[in-house]
Design a protein around this motif. Structure first.
Motif, short mmCIF file in Angstrom:
data_model
loop_
_atom_site.label_atom_id
_atom_site.label_comp_id
_atom_site.label_asym_id
_atom_site.label_seq_id
_atom_site.Cartn_x
_atom_site.Cartn_y
_atom_site.Cartn_z
N ILE A 188 0.84 -1.15 0.11
CA ILE A 188 -0.15 0.04 0.11
C ILE A 188 0.84 1.35 -0.01
CG2 ILE A 188 -1.60 1.45 1.35
CD1 ILE A 188 -2.80 -1.23 2.13
N ASN A 189 1.96 1.19 0.97
CA ASN A 189 2.70 2.31 0.99
C ASN A 189 3.51 2.72 -0.48
OD1 ASN A 189 4.30 4.31 2.41
ND2 ASN A 189 6.33 3.04 1.93
N GLY A 190 3.98 1.66 -1.05
CA GLY A 190 4.51 1.62 -2.57
C GLY A 190 3.42 2.18 -3.56
N MET A 191 2.24 1.82 -3.23
CA MET A 191 1.19 2.17 -4.36
C MET A 191 0.70 3.76 -4.23
SD MET A 191 0.84 -0.07 -6.55
CE MET A 191 -0.64 0.96 -7.42
N THR A 192 0.96 4.20 -3.16
CA THR A 192 0.33 5.43 -2.66
C THR A 192 0.52 6.46 -3.58
OG1 THR A 192 0.22 5.00 -0.22
CG2 THR A 192 0.23 7.23 -0.89
N PRO A 193 1.99 6.77 -4.11
CA PRO A 193 2.39 7.89 -4.88
C PRO A 193 1.38 7.74 -6.04
CG PRO A 193 4.29 7.38 -3.99
CD PRO A 193 3.24 6.16 -3.44
N THR A 194 1.35 6.50 -6.69
CA THR A 194 0.59 6.21 -7.83
C THR A 194 -0.81 6.55 -7.93
OG1 THR A 194 2.25 4.62 -8.72
CG2 THR A 194 0.18 4.75 -9.89
N LEU A 195 -1.42 6.03 -6.80
CA LEU A 195 -2.81 6.25 -6.36
C LEU A 195 -3.18 7.71 -6.37
CD1 LEU A 195 -3.63 3.35 -4.18
CD2 LEU A 195 -4.04 3.32 -6.85
N SER A 197 -1.59 10.33 -7.50
CA SER A 197 -1.48 11.11 -8.60
C SER A 197 -2.69 10.85 -9.57
CB SER A 197 -0.26 10.77 -9.40
OG SER A 197 -0.18 9.24 -9.82
N MET A 198 -3.14 9.71 -9.65
CA MET A 198 -4.34 9.29 -10.24
C MET A 198 -5.62 9.97 -9.95
SD MET A 198 -3.87 5.17 -11.24
CE MET A 198 -5.32 5.00 -12.11
N LEU A 199 -5.77 10.17 -8.65
CA LEU A 199 -6.92 10.93 -8.13
C LEU A 199 -6.95 12.23 -8.25
CD1 LEU A 199 -6.83 9.36 -4.51
CD2 LEU A 199 -8.58 8.87 -6.19
N VAL A 200 -5.93 12.98 -8.85
CA VAL A 200 -5.80 14.45 -9.09
C VAL A 200 -5.28 14.74 -10.39
CG1 VAL A 200 -5.34 15.01 -6.49
CG2 VAL A 200 -3.34 14.72 -8.20
N VAL A 201 -5.19 13.81 -11.11
CA VAL A 201 -4.64 13.92 -12.65
C VAL A 201 -5.88 14.60 -13.43
CG1 VAL A 201 -5.37 11.79 -13.47
CG2 VAL A 201 -3.48 13.15 -14.68
N GLY A 202 -5.54 15.67 -14.14
CA GLY A 202 -6.53 16.40 -14.91
C GLY A 202 -7.02 17.52 -14.13
N ILE A 203 -6.91 17.55 -12.95
CA ILE A 203 -7.94 18.60 -12.06
C ILE A 203 -6.84 19.45 -11.14
CG2 ILE A 203 -9.49 18.83 -10.05
CD1 ILE A 203 -10.46 16.08 -10.58
N VAL A 204 -6.07 18.83 -10.50
CA VAL A 204 -4.84 19.61 -9.83
C VAL A 204 -3.47 19.47 -10.53
CG1 VAL A 204 -3.40 19.67 -7.80
CG2 VAL A 204 -5.83 19.08 -7.57
N GLN A 227 -2.29 10.04 -22.22
CA GLN A 227 -1.98 10.14 -20.68
C GLN A 227 -2.95 9.16 -20.10
OE1 GLN A 227 0.61 12.06 -19.50
NE2 GLN A 227 -0.04 10.62 -17.64
N ILE A 228 -3.99 8.68 -20.46
CA ILE A 228 -4.94 7.96 -19.79
C ILE A 228 -4.39 6.35 -19.70
CG2 ILE A 228 -7.23 6.83 -19.73
CD1 ILE A 228 -8.35 9.36 -20.63
N VAL A 229 -3.64 6.30 -20.98
CA VAL A 229 -3.23 4.94 -21.26
C VAL A 229 -1.86 4.61 -20.47
CG1 VAL A 229 -1.74 3.57 -22.97
CG2 VAL A 229 -3.93 4.59 -23.57
N THR A 230 -1.17 5.84 -20.38
CA THR A 230 0.31 5.60 -19.51
C THR A 230 -0.07 5.61 -17.92
OG1 THR A 230 0.45 8.20 -19.67
CG2 THR A 230 1.60 6.59 -21.18
N MET A 231 -1.07 6.27 -17.47
CA MET A 231 -1.53 6.15 -16.24
C MET A 231 -1.77 4.71 -15.68
SD MET A 231 -0.91 9.11 -14.76
CE MET A 231 -1.80 9.15 -13.39
N PHE A 232 -2.79 4.31 -16.50
CA PHE A 232 -3.07 2.69 -16.21
C PHE A 232 -1.93 1.67 -16.52
CE2 PHE A 232 -7.75 4.01 -17.54
CZ PHE A 232 -8.24 4.18 -16.51
N LEU A 233 -0.81 2.16 -17.40
CA LEU A 233 0.20 1.26 -17.56
C LEU A 233 1.12 1.27 -16.19
CD1 LEU A 233 1.28 1.92 -21.07
CD2 LEU A 233 -0.20 0.01 -20.14
#
Length: 263
Positions: A188-195, A197-204, A227-233
């Motif tokens: 969970i700690n390792g995944m937190t930065p990725t998650l 960034s996904m939560l605020v991408v396009g807004i913040v 960008q959507i493709v790369t975020m999921f990758l």
């Protein structure tokens, strides 16, 4: 000439030098607040210019030739450096740590990159450098950060919770049951930065890849799709990398008799 072509901007060396001069602001803040970051800031700034200039020349040469073995060599070097970088960010090292981080980084990144190139983008030929090199680089950069965070927390947890783990083993818990909670928390700690960034991408925030394409004059809707493709990758690669790495570390802390050890 279209409006898009009119809006494309070519950066000169003078523009780069002007942007580089902004580092003086950071140096001033460091000096005023006595952050003692002057040396590392200067080193980082110089390495940024030198490393990116060098890789720019290399990529220009590879893009012009498009030889599969040269592309494969670059991809291998990138993966080795990513594995080494992930290992160097771990505070508590052990024999075999580089092997574990390299396996986690390479397996997850290569698997996800292969899906992107062969199935999603359907690039022909697969070794087309303008696609495979930046995609693998993007995935490696994010994966190594996630993997190093997972490694750090998991190894620290194993050291700090040694007595709790041994107590659970003495109460007939299986090895994985005894360390499941530290493994879960580390992933969970390792995944937190990725998650995050996904939560605020396009807004913040507007990610670097999307911003770069738009500044280069690309269609914003196409830039968004890429960008959507790369975020999921990145998300999939980070998850796989963290999980593989956690399981490899877990294996190091138990011997063949399923006894907990500190390697």
């Amino acid at each position: 000439m279209s409006d898009t072509d009119d809006m494309q901007m070519v950066l000169t060396y003078g523009d780069v030098a002007l942007a580089s001069s902004l580092i003086l602001i950071v140096l001033l803040v460091s000096w005023q607040l006595r952050l003692h970051l002057t040396k590392i800031l200067l080193t980082a700034a110089i390495r940024t210019v030198v490393q990116l200039s060098f890789i720019g020349l290399i990529l220009a040469w590879i893009f012009a030739r498009e030889q599969w073995y040269e592309v494969l060599l670059i991809l291998t070097i990138m993966t080795l450096i990513a594995g080494s970088a992930a290992k160097n960010r771990v505070k508590r090292s052990y024999k075999g740590l580089f092997t574990d981080t390299f396996i986690a980084v390479s397996t997850s990144a290569v698997f996800v990159t292969a899906i992107a190139i062969l199935i999603i983008l359907r690039v022909q030929p697969w070794y087309t450098p303008q696609f495979i090199i930046p995609i693998l680089g993007l995935i490696l950069g994010n994966s190594l950060t996630a993997i190093s965070l997972t490694s750090n927390q998991l190894i620290e947890s194993f050291h700090e919770q040694r007595w709790r783990i041994e107590m659970m083993l003495s109460l007939s818990a299986r090895p994985f049951e005894a360390v499941h909670e530290p493994i879960r928390a580390a992933i969970i700690n390792g995944m937190t930065p990725t998650l995050n960034s996904m939560l605020v991408v396009g807004i913040v925030s507007l990610p670097g890849m999307m911003t770069g394409q738009i500044l280069a004059g690309a269609d914003p809707t196409q830039a968004v799709r890429y960008q959507i493709v790369t975020m999921f990758l990145i998300c999939v690669s980070s998850t796989l990398g963290c999980t593989i790495n956690a399981l490899l570390i877990y294996r190091r802390f138990f011997n063949k008799k399923h006894q907990f050890i500190l390697p």
